[in-house]
Each structure stands twice: as structure tokens, then as C-alpha cells.
Design a protein around this motif. Structure first.
Motif, PDB file in Angstrom:
ATOM      1  N   ARG A 131      26.088  62.938 -39.539  1.00 15.33           N
ATOM      2  CA  ARG A 131      25.216  61.873 -39.055  1.00 15.33           C
ATOM      3  C   ARG A 131      23.855  62.397 -38.591  1.00 15.33           C
ATOM      4  O   ARG A 131      22.836  61.701 -38.714  1.00 15.33           O
ATOM      5  N   ASN A 132      23.816  63.591 -38.018  1.00 20.91           N
ATOM      6  CA  ASN A 132      22.559  64.088 -37.434  1.00 20.91           C
ATOM      7  C   ASN A 132      22.145  65.432 -38.001  1.00 20.91           C
ATOM      8  O   ASN A 132      21.345  66.144 -37.399  1.00 20.91           O
ATOM      9  N   ARG A 133      22.650  65.791 -39.165  1.00 24.59           N
ATOM     10  CA  ARG A 133      22.415  67.141 -39.685  1.00 24.59           C
ATOM     11  C   ARG A 133      20.919  67.384 -39.932  1.00 24.59           C
ATOM     12  O   ARG A 133      20.410  68.468 -39.643  1.00 24.59           O
ATOM     13  N   ARG A 134      20.184  66.390 -40.407  1.00 24.83           N
ATOM     14  CA  ARG A 134      18.756  66.597 -40.653  1.00 24.83           C
ATOM     15  C   ARG A 134      17.958  66.618 -39.354  1.00 24.83           C
ATOM     16  O   ARG A 134      17.053  67.440 -39.185  1.00 24.83           O
ATOM     17  N   ALA A 135      18.264  65.730 -38.426  1.00 24.59           N
ATOM     18  CA  ALA A 135      17.564  65.721 -37.140  1.00 24.59           C
ATOM     19  C   ALA A 135      17.780  67.036 -36.406  1.00 24.59           C
ATOM     20  O   ALA A 135      16.844  67.597 -35.808  1.00 24.59           O
ATOM     21  N   ALA A 136      19.015  67.555 -36.443  1.00 21.29           N
ATOM     22  CA  ALA A 136      19.307  68.831 -35.789  1.00 21.29           C
ATOM     23  C   ALA A 136      18.543  69.963 -36.446  1.00 21.29           C
ATOM     24  O   ALA A 136      18.000  70.852 -35.766  1.00 21.29           O
ATOM     25  N   ALA A 137      18.473  69.952 -37.769  1.00 19.40           N
ATOM     26  CA  ALA A 137      17.738  71.000 -38.490  1.00 19.40           C
ATOM     27  C   ALA A 137      16.250  70.959 -38.152  1.00 19.40           C
ATOM     28  O   ALA A 137      15.611  72.005 -37.966  1.00 19.40           O
ATOM     29  N   ASP A 138      15.688  69.761 -38.050  1.00 19.80           N
ATOM     30  CA  ASP A 138      14.271  69.634 -37.694  1.00 19.80           C
ATOM     31  C   ASP A 138      14.008  70.220 -36.312  1.00 19.80           C
ATOM     32  O   ASP A 138      13.001  70.905 -36.094  1.00 19.80           O
ATOM     33  N   TRP A 139      14.913  69.959 -35.380  1.00 23.45           N
ATOM     34  CA  TRP A 139      14.756  70.467 -34.010  1.00 23.45           C
ATOM     35  C   TRP A 139      14.886  71.987 -33.982  1.00 23.45           C
ATOM     36  O   TRP A 139      14.089  72.678 -33.346  1.00 23.45           O
ATOM     37  N   SER A 232      21.712  59.299 -37.582  1.00 22.69           N
ATOM     38  CA  SER A 232      21.373  59.560 -36.186  1.00 22.69           C
ATOM     39  C   SER A 232      20.184  60.508 -36.078  1.00 22.69           C
ATOM     40  O   SER A 232      20.086  61.488 -36.817  1.00 22.69           O
ATOM     41  N   THR A 233      19.299  60.211 -35.143  1.00 16.33           N
ATOM     42  CA  THR A 233      18.175  61.107 -34.847  1.00 16.33           C
ATOM     43  C   THR A 233      18.409  61.901 -33.575  1.00 16.33           C
ATOM     44  O   THR A 233      17.515  62.609 -33.110  1.00 16.33           O
ATOM     45  N   SER A 234      19.595  61.797 -33.005  1.00 17.18           N
ATOM     46  CA  SER A 234      19.917  62.512 -31.773  1.00 17.18           C
ATOM     47  C   SER A 234      20.268  63.967 -32.052  1.00 17.18           C
ATOM     48  O   SER A 234      20.891  64.278 -33.068  1.00 17.18           O
ATOM     49  N   VAL A 235      19.866  64.842 -31.143  1.00 14.31           N
ATOM     50  CA  VAL A 235      20.266  66.252 -31.194  1.00 14.31           C
ATOM     51  C   VAL A 235      20.939  66.576 -29.865  1.00 14.31           C
ATOM     52  O   VAL A 235      20.272  66.909 -28.873  1.00 14.31           O
ATOM     53  N   PRO A 236      22.269  66.460 -29.787  1.00 21.16           N
ATOM     54  CA  PRO A 236      22.964  66.726 -28.528  1.00 21.16           C
ATOM     55  C   PRO A 236      22.965  68.223 -28.204  1.00 21.16           C
ATOM     56  O   PRO A 236      23.465  69.037 -28.976  1.00 21.16           O
TER      57      PRO A 236
END
Length: 247
Positions: A131-139, A232-236
Motif C-alpha cells: 500500500r505504501n511502498r512508493r511513498a516509503a521509497a520516496d521518503w 497510501s502516502t503514509s510512512v510509519p
């Protein structure tokens, strides 16, 4: 002068690594470590933080977990099979339906345990799913640090690690989105595994062993939520070794 002998298992010399389970997490160190447990811990974490819920990972679901939840004024997730109306469990669907929950203690024998282990070792720990693999990679890309993805996997009845292909895909999807050229051979293999199926998700997530297992037990909605690729754009990030909170 004492020269440290580098273990062949450390994936030294590469900026991006990949391995499996708590033992792999101990051997392959990173400044930032992405824990991947697609069915269902890290998917559940992303669903929770999307809703503004802080998630407190915990190793066990027992009396100590009750006391831990009371300590933080948090709701304790129950087992999937125990969940009734209004209860929250490791099932992402129950978290999505929850009302009035702001803090959640989420026990998990795999993803949660690995996250706590890594945090104790001083790494920055993030929860990654499809769900957030791209958002996490960007961060992570903005940090310019050594990063390792750890696929949590599952357990056979004898306690040994069962590599779960959904976690391989989740880790590979995250590493693919990093778009870096300093991947270890192990990390490259994970990327290749994701790239090979990216066009067939979410169908293959339902057809893999983990997806079939949850569906057989009556939780097809959890598989569907886990298959929300890039939704998801969240990075927990695990804060103070205690709780996942979105950046």
C-alpha cells in the motif's frame, strides 16, 4: 591493530540490502530498515496511520500486552478469530471500521517482533507494505543512507521460517521504487520478483499461499486491502522504539 572480519552474510559494500526474518534483520544491518509483513502487520499499520492512529507494536498477545496497553492508554488488538463487533484485531478491515481509536497496541509474532528488535539495535524502522511502498521509497530516498528491507515471512508449525512470497513482493516493490543502483544481489533478486508480477497484482496476492489462507479463514477483505498498491502516502516510522507514527 585488530581488523574486523566482515561476515559474508552482511551484504557489505552495498547501499541497499535485503533479507528474511528476525535472524536476517540481525545480520544485515541498515541505517534505515523497512519491515515488510504484507499479510498483515505492516498493512494494518499503514491503514491505522492513514486514520491518524498511533500503533504500538508488541511481541505477545497475553497478560503483559494488557498491561502494556493500559500503560499507554491504548486499545489492545485481539486475535482475528476473537474479534466481535467493535473489536480491533490484526485484520486491517477491523482497523478501518474502528471508531474512536487513537492508540492501538498491535501484537504480531513476526512483523511487530522484528520492528522492536531492530529499534533496540538503533536503526530507524519503517513499516512498508504494498500500500505504501512508493511513498516509503520516496521518503527514504531523501535520507541518502544505507537501507535494508526485511521480509518478515511466516512460521511453519515447527517454528522455522516460511518465506512468504507476498513479503518478497512487498520488499521488492519498495526497493524497486527506490531507483538506486547500489543494490546487493539479494536486493536485486527481490526487485526482480516484484517486477515479474507487478502487472498481475492484486490477482496474484489472492492466489498466493498467504492470500488463500486468509480467504479460507474468512478474511478475503484483508487480502483486498493489502493489495491496494500505492494507495497510501503514509510512512510509519517507529518513534522512540515505542510507536509507529506517520511522518
Amino acid at each position: 591493530m585488530i581488523c574486523r572480519v566482515t561476515s559474508p552474510y552482511e551484504q557489505a559494500g552495498f547501499g541497499v540490502g535485503f533479507d528474511w526474518g528476525p535472524v536476517g534483520a540481525e545480520v544485515v544491518a541498515g541505517d534505515i530498515v523497512a519491515v515488510v509483513d504484507v499479510l498483515s502487520f505492516t498493512t494494518a499499520v499503514t491503514v491505522a496511520v492513514d486514520l491518524g492512529i498511533d500503533v504500538y507494536p508488541y511481541r505477545w498477545r497475553d497478560e503483559t500486552a494488557v498491561a502494556y496497553a493500559e500503560r499507554w492508554g491504548a486499545k489492545l488488538a485481539v486475535g482475528r478469530s476473537e474479534a466481535g463487533p467493535g473489536d480491533v484485531s490484526l485484520s486491517p478491515a477491523t482497523i478501518r471500521r474502528a471508531e474512536g481509536v487513537r492508540r492501538l497496541v498491535l501484537p504480531s509474532p513476526n512483523g511487530s517482533t522484528i520492528a522492536k528488535q531492530l529499534s533496540d539495535g538503533g536503526a530507524t524502522v519503517i513499516a512498508v507494505s504494498l500500500r505504501n511502498r512508493r511513498a516509503a521509497a520516496d521518503w527514504v530516498r531523501e535520507q541518502d543512507k544505507r537501507v535494508v528491507a526485511i521480509a518478515a515471512g511466516e512460521r511453519w508449525k515447527d517454528g522455522s521460517l516460511r518465506p512468504a512470497v507476498e513479503d518478497l513482493w512487498g520488499a521488492g516493490g519498495f526497493l524497486s521504487a527506490l531507483d538506486r543502483d547500489d543494490l546487493s544481489p539479494e536486493a536485486r533478486a527481490a526487485v526482480a520478483a516484484y517486477d515479474a508480477v507487478a502487472g498481475e497484482l492484486p490477482e496474484l496476492l489472492h492466489e498466493c499461499a498467504g492470500g488463500r489462507e486468509l480467504t479460507q479463514y474468512g478474511y478475503p477483505e484483508d487480502v483486498a486491502i493489502a493489495a491496494e498498491v500505492d494507495a497510501s502516502t503514509s510512512v510509519p516510522v517507529l518513534v522512540d522504539g515505542t510507536m509507529f507514527r506517520s511522518t
